[in-house]
Motif scaffolding. Structure first.
Motif, PDB file in Angstrom:
ATOM      1  N   LEU A 102       0.905  -1.196   0.025  1.00 52.16           N
ATOM      2  CA  LEU A 102       0.032   0.086  -0.040  1.00 52.16           C
ATOM      3  C   LEU A 102       0.904   1.291   0.071  1.00 52.16           C
ATOM      4  N   THR A 103       0.645   2.094  -0.901  1.00 53.51           N
ATOM      5  CA  THR A 103       1.426   3.311  -1.222  1.00 53.51           C
ATOM      6  C   THR A 103       0.490   4.581  -0.973  1.00 53.51           C
ATOM      7  N   ARG A 104       1.241   5.812  -0.799  1.00 57.25           N
ATOM      8  CA  ARG A 104       0.511   7.046  -1.071  1.00 57.25           C
ATOM      9  C   ARG A 104      -0.567   7.115  -2.060  1.00 57.25           C
ATOM     10  N   GLY A 105      -0.207   6.446  -3.152  1.00 50.32           N
ATOM     11  CA  GLY A 105      -0.967   6.603  -4.429  1.00 50.32           C
ATOM     12  C   GLY A 105      -2.265   5.796  -4.415  1.00 50.32           C
ATOM     13  N   THR A 106      -2.124   4.682  -3.195  1.00 56.13           N
ATOM     14  CA  THR A 106      -3.361   3.784  -3.087  1.00 56.13           C
ATOM     15  C   THR A 106      -4.662   4.588  -2.895  1.00 56.13           C
ATOM     16  N   PHE A 109      -9.286   4.921   0.128  1.00 51.98           N
ATOM     17  CA  PHE A 109      -8.160   6.022   0.612  1.00 51.98           C
ATOM     18  C   PHE A 109      -8.312   7.243   0.027  1.00 51.98           C
ATOM     19  N   PRO A 110      -9.158   8.328   0.244  1.00 49.71           N
ATOM     20  CA  PRO A 110      -9.413   9.311  -0.645  1.00 49.71           C
ATOM     21  C   PRO A 110      -8.024  10.252  -0.300  1.00 49.71           C
ATOM     22  N   ALA A 111      -8.035  11.256  -1.155  1.00 46.26           N
ATOM     23  CA  ALA A 111      -6.784  12.322  -1.304  1.00 46.26           C
ATOM     24  C   ALA A 111      -6.860  12.956   0.068  1.00 46.26           C
ATOM     25  N   THR A 112      -7.817  13.006   1.012  1.00 45.41           N
ATOM     26  CA  THR A 112      -7.952  13.717   2.095  1.00 45.41           C
ATOM     27  C   THR A 112      -7.167  12.972   3.247  1.00 45.41           C
ATOM     28  N   GLY A 113      -6.703  11.835   3.115  1.00 43.49           N
ATOM     29  CA  GLY A 113      -6.325  10.803   3.978  1.00 43.49           C
ATOM     30  C   GLY A 113      -7.248  10.151   5.019  1.00 43.49           C
ATOM     31  N   GLY A 114      -7.142   8.971   5.639  1.00 45.16           N
ATOM     32  CA  GLY A 114      -8.218   8.269   6.285  1.00 45.16           C
ATOM     33  C   GLY A 114      -8.379   7.089   5.294  1.00 45.16           C
ATOM     34  N   ALA A 115      -9.707   6.704   5.806  1.00 44.34           N
ATOM     35  CA  ALA A 115     -10.139   5.623   5.086  1.00 44.34           C
ATOM     36  C   ALA A 115     -11.640   5.621   5.085  1.00 44.34           C
ATOM     37  N   VAL A 116     -12.345   5.202   4.175  1.00 40.98           N
ATOM     38  CA  VAL A 116     -13.922   4.909   4.112  1.00 40.98           C
ATOM     39  C   VAL A 116     -14.215   3.384   3.355  1.00 40.98           C
ATOM     40  N   THR A 117     -14.964   2.903   4.243  1.00 42.49           N
ATOM     41  CA  THR A 117     -15.391   1.588   4.176  1.00 42.49           C
ATOM     42  C   THR A 117     -16.743   1.359   3.383  1.00 42.49           C
ATOM     43  N   SER A 118     -16.791   0.324   2.610  1.00 47.29           N
ATOM     44  CA  SER A 118     -18.306  -0.025   1.935  1.00 47.29           C
ATOM     45  C   SER A 118     -18.106  -1.410   1.555  1.00 47.29           C
TER      46      SER A 118
END
Length: 497
Positions: free
Chosen positions: A194-198, A224-233
């Protein structure tokens, strides 16, 4: 009219048998079981899927609850399950093949940095979109997880919480052994998979429950949006791909053949009416509803045939190797779309029944009321939605950065409908803006709820009063079904005598 109504009720009954026969009543409970295993954290465990907020949390979930849910190799008393190398989730749902994990990345320098900040930040990774997708090899570069795999032309894109995602990416499958899977995930974590671009990671696997003849296709998505963090679905599809197994399924097949015969007959009838009425045919709303019903029915029949053929062709290929990922998501995705299309078809089929009850005085009054006030309602709708969308834009611009219900224009529209129905949270609006929040809420409720909705009811009420008065002046010619059936029974008894 009564004869047509009886024939249509037979058609509608047959359609309902076909519709409800293709779904299993246990599918909700199967989805619930899978949600409990993979989505909900057990006890005070903070490594559940829904609690993923960063890349560290993703690895914690992947190496913990995910593997625990996929590999059930022990009975509750620690006895080894048989056969070996087979995983039965909750001892009933066979894991088909192996699970697949896939990620999508974006390239560096895919967004613009203001010149003043070039000295502070040289890297820039945009939100995901197809043109910014990174397809170059990275990392160790000696496996499929480090090399980009192009998307299949048949695989649908995924509509996530943040973006649409293609079906390609950097992917790998988990081994059959839990120990080997643990080692592989740990190896990828240590080597920076997993990288910054993921921007998104997809976990796909499928199960089959022989007790219910149901496939359960599961897709877990971490964005993993450009804002940082993570959103699950997540998407969990419990579908019946193998249609004709039990004797009841063959009874259902006979009902499907009867349904096809009904549709062919209706198409011939409508074609004759088109030739006879020509342009006048399209002036009736009922004829448009008939065409819509026939169109969706023909699409459903064609898709059912296509799905049955595809399943028979792909099933053996997908299950031929236990060590590869069988992509049932394509079949399940379109099966769910087929179910949705059939549901819409049944809805319009029930609406059409009003066409055959025109002999009833009350039904005629209602239809006449709607047709007579159509122009007034059109003018009212223009006024209503002008004010409604104006308030939606106001709410989005003022509260969009702080209140989830107003975070997008679409959410604003749904939120305002909820306010009209009395479901709202005034405290969040007031906290976002202590001046404009109360002004927005009070004026919206006053103009939309107290004024516009009452104008809508007044238009309907006045028109219905006019129609009812007009019908009272006309001699009643309503057909009484009780008298009709009494006469039919009398003639039938005389015939028997």
């Amino acid at each position: 009219t009564l004869r047509e109504l009886v024939i249509y009720i037979i058609f509608l009954t047959n359609l309902c048998v076909v519709t409800f026969g293709m779904v299993n009543m246990e599918r909700y409970f199967l989805n619930r079981v899978m949600s409990y295993v993979f989505l909900e954290a057990s006890g005070d465990d903070s490594s559940g899927f829904s609690s993923i907020k960063s890349r560290d949390d993703f690895w914690r979930f992947a190496e913990g609850p995910l593997l625990d849910g996929l590999y059930w190799d022990k009975w509750y008393n620690n006895a080894t399950l048989t056969p070996e190398n087979k995983s039965y989730i909750y001892y009933e749902n066979l894991l088909l093949g192996v699970a697949q994990i896939r990620q999508l990345k974006v390239r560096n320098n895919t967004c613009a940095i203001y010149p003043y900040f070039h000295t502070f930040s040289e890297d820039c990774y945009s939100d995901y979109h197809y043109r910014a997708e990174d397809r170059s090899d990275f990392g160790l570069g000696n496996g499929s997880e480090w090399k980009y795999t192009s998307a299949s032309s048949l695989s649908p894109w995924y509509w996530g919480s943040m973006n649409f995602y293609s079906s390609g990416g950097y992917m790998f499958t988990l081994p059959k052994s839990k120990q080997e899977s643990t080692e592989k995930l740990a190896f990828l974590r240590q080597n920076g998979w997993l990288t910054r671009g993921t921007r998104a990671v997809f976990i796909d696997f499928s199960t089959y429950n022989a007790n219910l003849n149901l496939f359960c296709v599961i897709k877990l998505v971490v964005e993993f949006p450009a804002t940082g963090g993570a959103v699950t679905s997540s998407h969990i599809y419990s579908v019946k791909l193998l249609r004709y197994v039990a004797y009841s399924d063959y009874l259902l097949a006979s009902c499907e053949i009867i349904f096809c015969l009904f549709i062919i007959t209706f198409i011939i009838q409508e074609a004759i009416k088109m030739v006879k009425l020509k342009k006048g045919y399209f002036r009736s709303a009922w004829n448009w509803l008939e065409l819509l019903l026939l169109g969706t029915s023909v699409l459903a029949i064609a898709f059912n045939i296509y799905r049955t053929v595809e399943v028979s062709l792909l099933m053996e290929e997908l299950l031929s190797d236990d060590h590869v990922y069988p992509n049932f998501y394509f079949l399940a995705f379109w099966q769910v779309r087929y179910n949705n299309m059939v549901a819409i078809n049944v809805f319009f089929a029930w609406i059409k029944i009003f066409k055959y009850v025109s002999f009833n005085k009350t039904m005629t009054q209602l239809s006449s009321t709607l047709s007579r006030c159509a122009k007034d309602l059109t003018g009212f709708a223009i006024m209503f939605f002008t004010i409604f969308f104006a308030y939606a834009q106001l709410g989005y611009l003022v509260f969009g950065s702080q209140v989830e219900e107003f975070s997008s224009f679409q959410n604003c529209i749904f939120t305002q409908f909820r306010i009209v129905l009395g479901d709202f949270n005034f405290d969040t609006i007031e906290s976002a803006n202590r001046v404009l929040g109360p002004i927005y809420f009070i004026t919206f409720v006053f103009f939309v709820f107290f004024i516009l909705l009452n104008v809508f009811l007044a238009i309907i009420n006045d028109t219905y009063s006019e129609v009812k008065a007009a019908f009272q002046a006309i001699p009643s010619q309503e057909l009484h079904l009780r008298d009709l059936f009494r006469q039919v029974s009398k003639h039938f008894c005389k015939y028997l005598i």
